[in-house]
Each structure stands twice: as C-alpha cells, then as structure tokens.
Design a protein around this motif. Structure first.
Motif, short mmCIF file in Angstrom:
data_model
loop_
_atom_site.label_atom_id
_atom_site.label_comp_id
_atom_site.label_asym_id
_atom_site.label_seq_id
_atom_site.Cartn_x
_atom_site.Cartn_y
_atom_site.Cartn_z
N MET A 103 81.77 33.02 0.67
CA MET A 103 82.08 31.79 0.93
C MET A 103 81.88 30.87 -0.15
O MET A 103 81.13 31.17 -1.26
N PRO A 104 82.32 29.78 -0.36
CA PRO A 104 82.11 28.85 -1.49
C PRO A 104 80.68 28.59 -1.97
O PRO A 104 79.83 28.62 -0.98
N ALA A 105 80.95 28.15 -3.09
CA ALA A 105 79.56 27.65 -3.64
C ALA A 105 79.75 26.16 -3.97
O ALA A 105 80.35 25.81 -5.15
N ILE A 106 79.52 25.21 -3.04
CA ILE A 106 79.81 23.70 -3.46
C ILE A 106 78.62 22.91 -2.93
O ILE A 106 78.68 23.09 -1.65
N GLY A 107 78.33 22.04 -3.61
CA GLY A 107 77.25 21.26 -3.22
C GLY A 107 76.15 21.10 -4.41
O GLY A 107 76.42 21.29 -5.44
N PRO A 108 75.00 20.17 -3.95
CA PRO A 108 74.07 19.80 -4.89
C PRO A 108 73.18 21.26 -5.04
O PRO A 108 73.15 21.97 -4.44
N MET A 109 72.55 21.16 -6.40
CA MET A 109 71.88 22.30 -6.63
C MET A 109 70.29 21.97 -6.07
O MET A 109 69.88 20.85 -6.63
N PRO A 110 69.95 22.81 -5.63
CA PRO A 110 68.53 22.67 -4.86
C PRO A 110 67.57 22.32 -6.04
O PRO A 110 67.35 23.06 -7.05
N GLY A 111 66.67 21.14 -6.03
CA GLY A 111 65.66 21.08 -6.79
C GLY A 111 66.02 20.47 -8.06
O GLY A 111 65.22 20.25 -9.06
N ILE A 112 67.18 20.02 -8.31
CA ILE A 112 67.71 19.41 -9.76
C ILE A 112 68.48 18.45 -9.22
O ILE A 112 69.76 18.19 -8.88
N PRO A 113 67.92 17.02 -8.98
CA PRO A 113 68.55 15.84 -8.55
C PRO A 113 69.85 15.57 -9.54
O PRO A 113 69.81 15.56 -10.73
N GLY A 114 70.92 15.07 -8.97
CA GLY A 114 72.06 14.78 -9.74
C GLY A 114 72.80 15.87 -10.30
O GLY A 114 73.85 15.81 -11.03
N ALA A 115 72.44 17.24 -10.00
CA ALA A 115 73.43 18.41 -10.39
C ALA A 115 74.10 19.15 -9.32
O ALA A 115 73.40 19.01 -8.25
N PHE A 116 75.15 19.40 -9.37
CA PHE A 116 76.02 19.89 -8.30
C PHE A 116 76.66 21.07 -8.93
O PHE A 116 77.00 21.30 -10.07
N VAL A 117 77.20 21.78 -7.96
CA VAL A 117 78.08 23.04 -8.50
C VAL A 117 79.21 22.99 -7.44
O VAL A 117 79.32 22.58 -6.45
N ILE A 118 80.24 23.79 -8.01
CA ILE A 118 81.66 23.95 -7.30
C ILE A 118 82.50 25.05 -7.84
O ILE A 118 82.62 25.39 -8.97
N GLY A 119 82.98 25.86 -6.68
CA GLY A 119 83.75 27.10 -7.03
C GLY A 119 83.44 28.21 -6.09
O GLY A 119 82.86 28.24 -5.17
N SER A 120 83.91 29.17 -6.67
CA SER A 120 83.92 30.66 -5.86
C SER A 120 84.51 30.39 -4.46
O SER A 120 83.87 30.96 -3.53
N VAL A 121 85.60 29.86 -4.24
CA VAL A 121 86.01 29.74 -3.16
C VAL A 121 86.85 30.93 -2.68
O VAL A 121 87.08 31.26 -1.44
N HIS A 122 87.26 31.72 -3.46
CA HIS A 122 88.26 32.84 -3.32
C HIS A 122 89.51 32.57 -2.67
O HIS A 122 89.33 32.15 -1.30
N SER A 123 90.72 32.97 -3.22
CA SER A 123 91.98 32.48 -2.85
C SER A 123 91.64 30.90 -2.65
O SER A 123 92.31 30.26 -1.58
N GLY A 124 90.92 30.09 -3.77
CA GLY A 124 90.75 28.75 -3.57
C GLY A 124 91.95 28.06 -4.16
O GLY A 124 91.69 26.60 -4.34
N TYR A 125 92.97 28.40 -4.47
CA TYR A 125 93.75 27.50 -5.33
C TYR A 125 94.46 26.59 -3.96
O TYR A 125 94.71 25.25 -4.37
N THR A 126 94.56 27.24 -2.85
CA THR A 126 95.30 26.29 -1.74
C THR A 126 94.27 25.06 -1.45
O THR A 126 94.96 23.82 -1.51
N SER A 127 93.07 25.27 -1.20
CA SER A 127 92.05 24.35 -0.87
C SER A 127 91.59 23.58 -1.89
O SER A 127 90.76 22.62 -1.94
N GLY A 128 91.66 24.15 -3.26
CA GLY A 128 91.06 23.46 -4.33
C GLY A 128 90.93 22.07 -4.61
O GLY A 128 89.96 21.36 -4.65
N PRO A 129 92.25 21.34 -4.58
CA PRO A 129 92.10 19.92 -4.74
C PRO A 129 91.53 19.18 -3.64
O PRO A 129 90.57 18.43 -3.66
N TYR A 130 91.25 19.73 -2.47
CA TYR A 130 90.52 19.15 -1.29
C TYR A 130 89.17 19.44 -1.56
O TYR A 130 88.32 18.49 -1.27
#
Lengths: 106, 474, 383
Positions: C318-345
């Motif tokens: 499943m995707p890795a999208i959201g804030p990084m725990p313990g690091i305010p202001g840091a976020f991560v996005i990716g690893s959607v797998h077949s993520g091109y379709t949903s990518g822009p969203y």
C-alpha cells in the motif's frame, strides 16, 4: 493517405549488363500487376527497375517514401510480401512473390 | 550449440578476420551475420544465383574471404539477427528456424557503420538514395535506378559512386562535394600508403574527367523536388562548415535520381547496450567505444573490430579483426604474452599503414557542424516519425538538453530505424544549443539491437508454455 | 536550463521530481507557497517517464479504487488543469481470464473493485469480442471497465514543465541531494552546487525513498521492482481497448500512432544503486507471448524497443503517503504500485494536507510500516 499518382515516382531503372550473369527473369506480382524480376535480386532493386519508387506513405504527413539506404537500416522500403511486412532491400525475389506496397497503412 | 569461447557478430572484413584468427588459435568460435554470406557491405557477395563475370578488387577480396571461411571449420550462423545481449553475454538471435540462444565468455562486435545523411528539403523523396546505398545497388545488385544521376555529399564514396554510374553507362549531371579540392590534395600523402587504392581513386577521376562530369566543390544540395517524371535538384555554395553562404541557388539540375551521403558513422549499438565507455571522436566518425590497442572495451570480454570502432577502412578492419581475435586468444590462455607480441607485430605494422589511408578518408567524411544550421525549420529530420527541425528546435527551447530527452519529447529516434537515420542530425542540432556533441550526449543503448519480427521471436506455443511469474498483489 | 541555487529559504522543498513529487510541488506553488523541486536527473525521467501509461481500474487494488478514479478524471482533464493532455485516451478496459483459475481470480477481483465503487462488469467471451474484435480465442471470461485508458508516459515531464514554471516552482534539475539536516525552522537540503533551506520537506524519491529516509533516521524498507516494457513499430489497428489479465501480468494498448505497448510487470535485471540493467529474455518472451495470445494480430508486427523501469513497493503493497513521524514539517509520498493512474490525485491530496486543507480522502501514513521501537534521530548527516 498515399499520393495516388505521385510525380517523378515512376522513373524506371535498368539492370546493368556485363559484370554479373543473372538467372532467368521470373514473375512477381506487385499491387496486382505482374512484374518481371530476377530471382535472387533484392526486391528493392527489382521495384526500382520496374519504376515503382514510392512504396509507402510516411506515418504523420502521408508523404511518399521509398528505398533509401539499401541496407535494412532506414526502414523506408517496407512492403508486404505474402502478407508479411518486410524491408524490400533485405528481401530476395522469389517467383510468384505477391508484393503489396503502402505497406499496411490505411 | 556446444560450448563457445567466442561469438563474433558481423562477418565483414573485420569480423571474418577475427573469427579466422581466433579459430586458428584453437578457440571455439561462432561467426554471426544477418546477411546470407560473409563480406559485410564493402565485400558483399553477389545475390544468390548470380555469377560474377568480372571481378574488381573488392569482389576478389570478398570471394577470397568467403573461400577462406568455407575452407575452415568455423561455425557460422548466417541469416541470423542478434537482437539482445545480456550483461552475462547471453546472446539472443532469430534465424529461419526461429529464436536461438548462444553464450560465450567473449564477444567481438564487428558490425560496421551506417551512413550519415544530413537532411535537406526533399531528402525523403523516392529516388533519393544514400551514397552507401547507391554503392550497394550499383555494385552488388548491378542496378541503375535511372539514367541521369546527381551525386552529392562528401568522402571517397562520392567519386566512387560517380565512377560506378559512368561505368554502368549512366550519366552524372554533376558531382557536388562539400569539400574543396585542397582537402583532397592534402589527403594525398596519407593515401600514398595504399597505392592500389590511390590508383583506383585516380581511375575514378579520369573517368569523371573523360565523361565531362561537372564537379562543384564546396557545394551542397539545397533541395530536391519531385516533378513530372524526374527530380529537380538545386545546389548552392557552402562554407567550410557545410553551411550555405547565401540564400540563392546556384543551379538547378533535372535528373532521374540522386545519391547523397555525408560520411559514415560507427555502429555502437552493442557497446552502448552493454554499457561500455564511449568517447566522441569527430575524426573517427563520432561516438566510439573507448578501446585499447587490440579493441578491448571497458567491458571485460567485449571487443570491437573494424569501422564500428572508428572509421579506418576495410584494410585496417582486417588487421583490427586479427588483433582482436589474437587478444581474445591471449585472454583465454591460448597463447602467452610473448606469443601474442610475436604474432601481433606484423599485424600492427600492416595496420599502421592501412590506418593512414583510412584516417584520411575519415577526415574527408567527418561531420561538418554547419550543415545542420542550413536545415530549414519545416524539413523532416526524423523520417520514421515525420519530426521536423521546428519540433526539435521547440523541444530544445523547452529544455531538452541531451539526445535521450529530445527523443522522449519529440519521438525523434523512436521509430523502427532506432535513430540511425536521424541521430546525427538531431545530436548536431542539440550540440549547437548545448555547445558540443559531447554535451549533447550519447543515445542510450537498448534492445532489440535491430527490429525483430514478433512472429520469428514467439514461435508456436500454447498458453501453458508461458512461464507466468507470481502475480502482482491484489 | 539549470538554476543556480542559493541558500534562500523556500516554504517547501520537494526532493524527487517524478509524477508524485512534481504534482505536489505544482499544487503547493498554486496554493501560494514558494517551492523548490529538486532532482538528480531531469524531471520524470525514471518510473514516471518510462512506465506503460496504463490508466486502469482493473490493476488497481480495491482500497485504492476511489483514488484511481479521481486520478483518472485528472488525467482526462489534464489539458485544463495542467495545460498539456499527454495524448490521454479514454477507452474501455478489458481484463481477461484464459483458465479456470484465472476466471475465479477475475470474479473475485471484479467483485472487490465493484464494492469499492469501480464501474466494472463481468462479460462473456462473446461480449468481450464485441467490445474488442482483436481478441484471440480461449478467453473464458472477461471484465469490462468503460472508463479505462492510457497516456504517453514519456511526455509526463514535458507536460508538467510549463505548468511548473507558470506556478513559479524553482526547478532544480541535475542537482543530486547528498544530505538533509533538520534545523531550527525546517530543513537544510544540500548537494553539489546545492544549499537550500526549506520550512517543509517532501521526499518523493520513488525507489530511492529508502536511502532518502535514512538521511532522516527513518528505516523504511522499499522493495524495488524491475519492470520490463516493450513497444512495436506502428501497426495497422489491431486493438481498441486497454487489455489486461486477471493475474495482472499483462498490459496492452495501441496508441493513436499505431504503436503497441506491452507491459505487465515481468521482471528484468537492475537495482537501486545501479539503476536498470539488462532484460531477462525469458521474461520478455513470456510477456510477449501473453500479449500475442490476447491479441494475435500482434504477431505480424516487429518489436522496436524494450526497456526497464524501477517501481517502488512497500511491505504491505500500500502507498507511503503522509507526514513523517517525529519530524514536523517532513512528508513522504510514493510507493503506490501501479501509481501512474492515481499519481496526480495522490500528489494533490498531500499538497492539500500540507496547505492545511483537509484532504478529500485519507492518506497512507508510514507509521504502520516502521519498526515500533525505532525513534528517528533529529540530526543526521548523509553517508
């Protein structure tokens, strides 16, 4: 798409006599028309001799194209031989060969 | 196929020589070529069923080569197209019997060159043929595409084609050369190393003179137009970089066909595919793999021989082939270092002499950077995809900084010629913007090395034959 | 072409200019932030630029169907919000089953996707052949989604470029990042020729997310898939739909220019450190045989190009999208797998969150993927 009667594209070539002893001429059919060609010569060469230079239409602009590099590199001499798309310059003439130009494009 | 020590890809002068040398040293060698017989482009066999009545020097050399191969017990695979080579040197090819796989610890790539033609309006008209292509047509097929020719471009192929046309009884309306006379004269000293080839060249000139063929030095084709039953070719003067000096056309000729070519480009598909190091050497024909003296690339076990490693001509190709075969034998312990040096000595001597001639030819064929500047915006550069100069200019303006980016944004190079026809022009246009051919980059090597028919590749199979891997997660 | 960066502060630094990173950057900038988008290469040159461009609900996990549907809407309207349509074509998508097992699988998958809101119906082989006359025999069962489609993935970078410039995003291509240091007020992003301060940090590094997260002391395993793809020369029309298969091992489409693109996740050689390697011939052949089984007319064509792309996948796929725990202001996005379709969203959702707007759909925080006892360090230098 292809130009039905392209100008300058029906110039006939000729076989050069002297250096090579050729096999007998055989008949091939090009777009329904019987044409004489030498068994074993390249189909591109045979088509040039027969004055069939425009073999295809270019994909986007529909401009006439024919054999250019004679070495199987440019992909411009693609024709259908017995149903299969092949480069004419890499295809040896066989008797009864059925050739269709405008190679598979609408 | 039983175990192999070496696969040589390309059975032209270099490849055949490499295979013969390696075989002589006891290596189990396979020589592969797409063509039905050895000889490459320069020493092509006559078509099947054709018999030579008269043989010139190239024909004789080719026949000798084919005879020597036939007399040896070297394994050959003619009519086979190599389409993939993996990092571990697994070689995939297709032939008449379908797909075939070979494996060897060493590969010698001897795949030769392709022709460079810098676009001009009308270069895609049927009846316009490359200089190398015209050579194949006139010499190997003995066919004249029309009575009146105009022959243009640069390099030794130009006078050679003029001579071939005249010999065949055709007419040459004009010989149109990017070079000036002085460039030919300054090549003379180097060409003296091969008096036989020089004599042949002089023979061409005499024929040309006698036929009264007008020669236009420092000129190029401005455009070709298709007219009633002929082609109209306009030419104009150029400067030393190949760029037109005025807007005017000097002359217009009415001809039946045109032969045009702007030099030869080493074939680097295999070395690029396998990730060898390359460098741009304009005087060798462009990007070439970085090679040591025997043709070893930066990839262990992968060697290059012949013009594919840099334009040096057929005679040099043979010697390079021998060296590469010898080096492979050394690398596989079939002879020791002393034995290698002993055998290599005469080869090196012959190579040095042959190279000088080839280098002089290569210089006459080197890319002229100004040529692309003359390409009008609406001219097609990528023939396969009908991509014009204007579209390339736009992509460069939008930020395409190197050739692979340009390819992605314009489709230039994505067609079945795999960038062989448009690659030089596209890269030169990028070089104008980015400062150098180096900066413009090198096209990423990809499989298939040549287009391969799916029918040939797939063969007959049932659904159960397909090795389905573990499915993607639900 | 390459911006000369200085140590000026930006509101957000996005590291990794693939589809997701680029979309986040675009929407953050449109939301009023000063944004820097950084990549060691050109934008969208990795997975985003080399994937098959399939826009399908058939290959989307049930839980991600709502995201894929919204993503699809964004793709088909890209001309409006992005200014470039990427040649997006909307057409039916057919998912095929050739064996009994595949038919059972197809039924289960279709059921799950329908339940998640996807307009997918099971259809008979006869009906499937009406929708797709190019189909071979031996189709046991098919599922049809009327709103599938495809894009030309290699145009992704070009498509985003002008929009990024118009939104004022500072595009820093060919600037590899070598270190990220949290500091007071945000982050310092450093590399060769690069020294940037940002209030917020978004890591969008695709398969390279794992080493990137290590810069910040977070250990998140990202699996690297090495997908093979192949394309033919221009062919006469041989198919009109997007064709996939119940097992997920085939994607097949014919573009407007006549070329046919074959994918399906068959693996080749490659890894994160060295990038893509060489093809595995059996796998290419298997993929092509599957394709020709589905659309037999393909056999008349020639293969012109084959390549590989690296795709990221988390441990639970499943995707890795959201804030990084313990690091305010840091976020991560990716690893959607077949993520091109949903990518822009996905990109827009994260941008919404960062801009303080409640995202329409839940994100996918990575806490679930991290080892429980692990505390991220607050100041870590890159190796």
């Amino acid at each position: 798409m292809a130009n039905a009667s392209p100008t300058g594209h029906h110039v006939s070539g000729r076989r050069i006599e002297g250096a090579l002893a050729r096999p007998q001429l055989v008949e091939i059919v090009v777009d329904g028309t019987p044409i004489a060609a030498c068994q074993g010569e390249s189909l591109a060469a045979a088509l040039l001799v027969a004055g069939r230079r425009a073999l295809r239409a270019s994909p986007r602009l529909g401009l006439p194209r024919g054999a250019f590099c004679m070495m199987g590199v440019c992909q411009e001499c693609l024709v259908r031989v017995d149903g299969r798309l092949v480069p004419a310059c890499q295809t040896a003439v066989r008797p009864g060969m059925r050739v269709e130009t405008d190679g598979g494009r609408d | 196929m039983s175990e192999l020590d070496l696969v040589v890809i390309g059975a032209g002068p270099a490849g055949a020589a490499a295979a013969l040398e390696a075989h002589r040293r006891g290596l189990r060698c396979l020589l592969v070529d797409e063509a039905p017989a050895a000889g490459g482009q320069v020493w092509r066999a006559p078509p099947e069923g054709f018999v030579r009545r008269k043989a010139d020097a190239d024909a004789k050399a080719g026949d000798r080569l084919r005879a020597e191969l036939g007399a040896s017990s070297i394994a050959t695979a003619f009519g086979h197209r190599v389409w993939l080579i993996t990092e571990s040197f697994r070689i995939e090819a297709v032939g008449s019997e379908g797909p075939v796989t070979w494996r060897a610890p060493a590969i010698i790539a001897a795949t030769g060159v392709s022709e460079r033609v810098i676009p001009f309006p009308g270069w895609t008209e049927p009846g316009v043929i490359g200089l190398a292509g015209a050579t194949v047509l006139l010499k190997a097929q003995q066919v004249l595409p029309g009575e009146r020719a105009l022959v243009a471009g640069c390099g030794p192929l130009l006078p050679a084609v003029v001579a071939s046309v005249l010999k065949a009884g055709g007419r040459v309306a004009a010989a149109v050369d990017l070079a000036e006379r002085r460039e030919w004269l300054s090549a003379l000293p180097a060409m003296l190393t091969r008096p036989d080839l020089l004599a042949r060249g002089l023979g061409w000139l005499i024929r040309l003179r006698r036929a009264g063929v007008p020669v236009y030095f420092r000129h190029a084709i401005r455009q070709v137009e298709s007219a009633e039953e002929h082609l109209e070719v306009a030419i104009a003067p150029v400067d030393a970089t190949g760029r037109f000096v005025t807007e005017v056309c000097e002359r217009v000729f009415e001809v039946d066909w045109v032969a045009v070519g702007h030099g030869l480009v080493p074939g680097t598909e295999i070395t690029r595919l396998l990730g060898a190091e390359h460098r741009y050497h304009a005087e060798r024909g462009g990007w070439v793999a970085v090679l040591d003296e025997t043709g070893r690339t930066s990839v262990p076990g992968l060697l290059v021989a012949g013009d594919g490693g840099g334009i040096r001509g057929a005679a040099a190709a043979v010697e390079q082939g021998r060296l590469a075969g010898l080096a492979t034998a050394l690398d596989q312990g079939r002879l020791d270092r002393d034995g290698f040096e002993r055998e290599a000595k005469p080869i090196r001597r012959r190579l040095r002499r042959a190279e000088r001639f080839g280098q002089a030819s290569a210089r006459l064929m080197a890319v002229r950077a100004g040529q692309v500047l003359s390409i009008p915006e609406e001219t097609i550069v990528c023939r396969c995809e009908d991509v014009t100069r204007a579209e390339i200019t736009a992509a460069i303006g939008a930020g395409a900084a190197e050739v692979n980016q340009l390819k992605g944004w314009t489709r230039c190079g994505m067609g079945p010629c795999q960038g062989r026809m448009c690659g030089e022009a596209a890269a030169s246009l990028l070089a104008v913007a980015s400062g150098s051919r180096d900066a413009a980059g090198i096209w990423t090597g990809r499989a298939p090395l040549r287009p391969v028919a799916l029918d040939d590749l797939l063969g007959d199979y049932s659904y159960g034959d397909i090795p389905l891997p573990k499915a993607a997660p639900l | 072409m390459t911006d000369v960066p200085d140590a000026r502060r930006v509101d957000a630094a996005v590291v990794g200019a693939g589809l997701m990173g680029t979309t986040v950057a675009l929407f953050l900038a449109r939301g009023g932030m000063r944004v820097a988008l950084i990549d060691r290469d050109g934008i969208c040159r990795s997975a985003s630029g080399v994937n098959a461009g399939t826009l399908t609900l058939h290959m989307t996990r049930a839980a991600l169907i709502p995201y894929a549907m919204r993503g699809f809407e964004m793709w088909t309207s890209a001309g409006a919000w992005l200014g470039h349509d990427l040649g997006v074509v909307s057409t039916e998508g057919l998912c095929l089953a050739f064996t009994e097992d595949e038919a059972a699988l197809l039924e289960a998958r279709t059921h799950a996707r329908r339940a998640a809101g996807a307009p997918i119906d099971l259809v008979s082989p006869t009906r499937a052949r009406e929708i797709e006359p190019g189909l071979g025999r031996d189709v046991r069962l098919a599922a049809c989604c009327p709103v599938d489609g495809h894009a030309s993935a290699y145009l992704t970078g070009l498509a985003y470029r002008r929009a990024l410039a118009a939104a004022g995003v500072r595009l820093l291509e060919h600037h590899p990042v070598t270190a990220i240091e949290p500091e007071a007020g945000g982050f310092r992003v450093r590399g060769h020729d690069l020294d940037l301060r940002a209030t917020r940090l978004i890591l969008a590094g695709g398969v390279w997310l794992e080493p990137m997260l290590r810069w910040l002391g977070i250990a998140l395993a990202i699996k690297v898939l090495v997908n093979q793809l192949a394309v033919t020369e221009r062919l006469p029309p041989v198919m009109r739909t997007v064709v996939t298969i119940a097992t997920g091992l085939l994607s097949l489409k014919q573009f407007a220019n006549g070329t046919v693109l074959v994918g399906g996740g068959w693996q080749g050689k490659g890894d994160r450190e060295h990038g893509t390697g060489t093809l595995i011939p059996e796998n290419l052949l298997g993929n092509l045989r599957l394709a020709a089984f589905a659309i037999p007319a393909l056999r008349a064509g020639r293969l012109v190009r084959a390549w590989l792309g690296l795709e990221a996948e988390t441990a639970d796929a499943m995707p890795a999208i959201g804030p990084m725990p313990g690091i305010p202001g840091a976020f991560v996005i990716g690893s959607v797998h077949s993520g091109y379709t949903s990518g822009p969203y996905m990109g827009r959702l994260l941008a919404d969150q960062i801009l303080g707007r409640p995202p329409e759909q839940p994100l996918f925080p990575i806490d679930r993927l991290l080892a429980p006892a692990r505390q991220p360090a607050t100041k870590v230098h890159a190796r």
